[in-house]
Design an enzyme around this catalytic site. Structure first.
Site: not given
Length: 752
Positions: A87, A139, A241, A243-244
């Site tokens: 995403h 994701d 912030g 994410s990932g």
């Protein structure tokens, strides 16, 4: 550390924050070269609810930059490969160009010297073919670097687990990133990498939590390939912030990435653990793309893998966390009530909102002439809390930045020098998130606020019931204004209550806060009633607009999700509504729907004449009541008797013994916009014949100056089929009986 992406899905949507939950990493395979040794940071001491990480603690953590700024996190899994979340790179179904992204490796503080850090361009971004939206799974993303990373003490790959590996439920794992430290609260300078310990939750336990209504009354169905980590009580989580970024677990002296921070419902909310993309199920997809992309051992193939033995599923208890705030032994016995004692001033009442912070009106402490001046010596200030043997000392005063000019922001936070133990009394009050919607007919109470004087009468008189948002907004809003829908902060909160009648006085000099209850939990819903005098209802400024400010300052106040979701008929509360015509004092002719607490018609007045009879009057302006002359004056008399007028209680309180109503109610009709119009007053001796009010417009307007007459286009709406109750020709009163009207100028009656 807070969750990384917030997807606003309109009014009945929820906050999906990609990157809020971290997953574990994939484990290596066989024959890995020594320079690709994974999951071993340099020895060192060890995010919402996290702390600064030590340099070199998480050498696989990378920062993904776009347009020169940090957007998402990622993890180095091989010299040329980074694992992150899909995403971060897919917008409206389109994969963003790799050339727009860069990878910062070996960084600890994003605002400090980049010793040992270096940047790599991104050559390619790969996402699964079946990825569409974050809440539908898959994701994850692979980024191929334009040139291999420079490995060293600050830059090392993390280990990845095999597809068959299962991490133990309840295992303590760690999430890292540079995301928000709370909802809408950015990581402050110098932007040091944050770490937070999270517990892995089994699928059954996590689904149990998400099956209970949470923010916006929504539930969520977990899908295969998703992993949960966090705590039922919340307060520790990833956020926007993050994410990932990686969620890593230690096994056998090495760190394995169990998950990738994907999304969440807010950050650190109760019963809403983070959702991560589980790494193990995607071993084949990752291995195929990494090992098949270039010759040589670009992907770690170490023979070591987690030594956890045979995996056996086990039953997990579904532990639903209850609110830790807002519990009172009985209404009126508020364990969060705080009294701030400042030398030379009367006590100022506020509320305990966390272990270390008290919320109170800033006007208690600021000089109104010079609001920027210092509030004085805090060493002499004291705070009294329930069941505390000694007064608390004050360490800091933080006024709201708008406190000196905006009554709705008349707030200040006082930090106690030492936190109080909340396992006993006192207890903090719950605060609402910005999207909180206090339902009409919510049971509420009024509580002293600021330097208000205690009111006469028993505590039971402080009961209140919340009126509809439409009615409250339009009463004080402007004509044609759109009413804020549920989920948007309201203009005001209007409670209906009974107070002055039995007390025999008007509480002009009392200041109040509004406490509303949901499923046994009390929320501080409104502050600083903005109405004046005895006119009711009082209107309270909603507190939910200040939730982010309170959370930012205190880093621990108890913001709680909405607990009650009885919306009534489907869609009734979500339809777009506008306000009817208004005067300078607010909308006229608004009747609360449904009628509450016996207040059927809020403009009706009881006109008590000479202590023996009662007439019906109509409030036509803040200081004026209209009544029938034949009711007020004796036949043939021109002497005005002693008169008392009671507002806001018509029909709610029995009349004194011997008193009789001598005038029938006036004739009222409703306009198409929803406001009510006074069409006529009862003719003497009849309850069916009415004299029109419209012909008296000039006299009423000249005398009162504040009464509001609707233009002809605003006159009542006649339903299909007609009605003989309010004939249209009565609007201009041609041929109708002559009205004999009496205007009463009101003055407050204050008893000692």
């Amino acid at each position: 550390m807070a969750q990384h992406l917030l997807l606003a899905l309109a009014i009945l949507a929820f906050s999906l924050i990609p990157g809020a939950f971290q997953d574990s990493a994939l484990s290596p395979t066989q024959e890995e070269p020594e320079d690709l040794d994974c999951g071993r940071p340099e020895p060192s001491a060890r995010i919402v609810g996290g702390s600064d990480a030590q340099p070199g603690s998480w050498p696989w953590q990378v920062s993904l930059h776009q347009s020169g700024g940090h957007i998402c996190g990622g993890s180095l899994i091989a010299p040329s490969w980074v694992l992150s979340a899909a995403h971060c790179f897919v917008t409206n179904g389109t994969l963003e160009p790799a050339t727009e992204w860069s990878v910062l490796l070996g960084v600890h503080s994003q605002d400090g010297p980049l010793d040992g850090a270096h940047v790599r361009a991104v050559a390619a971004i790969l996402v699964p073919d079946n990825y569409t939206r974050v809440e539908l799974g898959a994701d994850l993303a692979l980024l191929r670097l334009a040139s291999p990373a420079q490995l060293g003490p600050a830059v090392r790959p993390v280990c990845l687990p095999r597809a068959s590996h299962r991490f133990a439920h309840g295992a303590a794992c760690w999430a890292t990133g540079w995301g928000d430290i709370q909802e809408e609260d950015r990581l402050p300078l110098p932007w040091v990498l944050q770490e937070v310990e999270l517990r892995l939750l089994g699928e059954a336990a996590c689904q149990c939590l998400y099956s209970r209504p949470g923010p916006f009354n929504l539930t969520f169905q977990l899908l295969p390939g998703m992993l949960c980590a966090g705590y039922p009580e919340g307060r520790k989580d990833t956020c926007q912030g993050d994410s990932g970024g990686p969620l890593v677990c230690e096994e056998g002296g090495r760190w394995f990435q169990a998950g990738i921070t994907s999304f969440g419902f807010g950050c650190g909310r109760r019963n809403r653990p983070g959702v991560f993309t589980a790494v193990a199920p995607y071993e084949a997809w990752i291995r195929e793309r990494v090992t098949g992309s270039e010759p040589g051992p670009a992907f770690p193939t170490h023979s070591w893998e987690p030594q956890s033995g045979p995996w056996e599923p086990r039953e997990e208890n579904c532990t639903i966390a209850l609110p830790e705030c807002g519990k009172a032994p009985r209404p009126g016995a508020w364990p969060w009530e705080a009294q701030v004692m400042v030398p030379g001033s009367r006590p100022c009442r506020g509320a305990l909102v966390s272990e270390s912070w008290v919320l109170a009106p800033a006007s208690c402490f600021l000089d109104p002439i010079n609001p920027d001046s210092s509030p004085g010596d805090l060493d002499s200030w004291r705070v009294l809390l329930p069941s505390r043997p000694r007064a608390e000392l004050v360490a800091r005063l933080v006024p709201h930045e708008n406190a000196s000019w905006d009554d709705a922001s008349d707030l200040a936070l006082l930090q106690l020098r030492a936190p109080v133990n909340l396992s006993t009394a006192p207890r903090p009050v719950c605060l609402p998130h910005p999207e909180h919607y206090f339902l009409p007919r919510s049971r509420c109470r009024l509580a002293l606020w600021g330097r208000g004087e205690p009111a006469a009468g028993p505590n039971a008189q402080l009961e209140a019931e919340l009126l509809s948002g439409w009615w409250c907004h339009c009463l004080y809003g402007r004509q044609g204004a759109s009413v804020p829908p549920p989920g948007d902060p309201p203009l005001g909160l209007c409670p209906a209550y009974q107070e002055e009648e039995e007390a025999g006085r008007c509480w002009n000099y009392s200041h109040w806060s509004l406490l509303c209850q949901e499923e046994g939990t009390w929320f501080l819903a409104g502050i600083s009633d903005l109405s004046s005098g005895c006119l009711r209802p009082r209107v309270f400024y909603p507190l939910q607009t200040h939730g982010p400010w309170i959370s930012h300052v205190t880093r621990g106040a108890y913001l709680e999700d909405q607990l009650t979701w009885d919306w009534g008929p489907q869609g009734e509360e979500t339809e777009t509504q506008t306000c009817p015509p208004t005067t300078e004092h607010g909308a006229c002719g608004l009747r609360p729907e449904p009628a509450v607490m016996g207040v059927l018609w809020p403009w009706l007045a009881e006109v008590h004449v000479a202590g023996d009879r009662v007439c019906t009057g109509i409030l036509v302006a803040p200081g004026w009541v209209l009544a029938a002359t034949h009711c007020v004056l004796r036949p043939g008399s021109t002497t005005v008797p002693y008169i008392e007028v009671y507002l806001g209680r018509a029909g709610a309180i029995p009349l004194p013994q011997g008193h009789q109503v001598t005038s029938a109610p006036p004739l009222l009709c409703q306009t198409e916009e929803g406001s009510w119009v006074l069409m006529g007053m009862a003719v003497r001796g009849s309850q069916e014949l009415f004299a029109a009010v419209a012909p008296e417009e000039a006299w009423i307007s000249q005398t009162v100056g504040e009464a509001h007459f609707l233009p002809p286009s605003g006159y009542p709406y006649w339903p299909p089929g007609g009605s003989d109750l309010c004939p249209p020709d009565m609007a201009r009163a041609s041929g109708s009986p002559q009205a004999a009207l009496f205007l009463l100028l009101l003055t407050p009656l204050i008893q000692g």
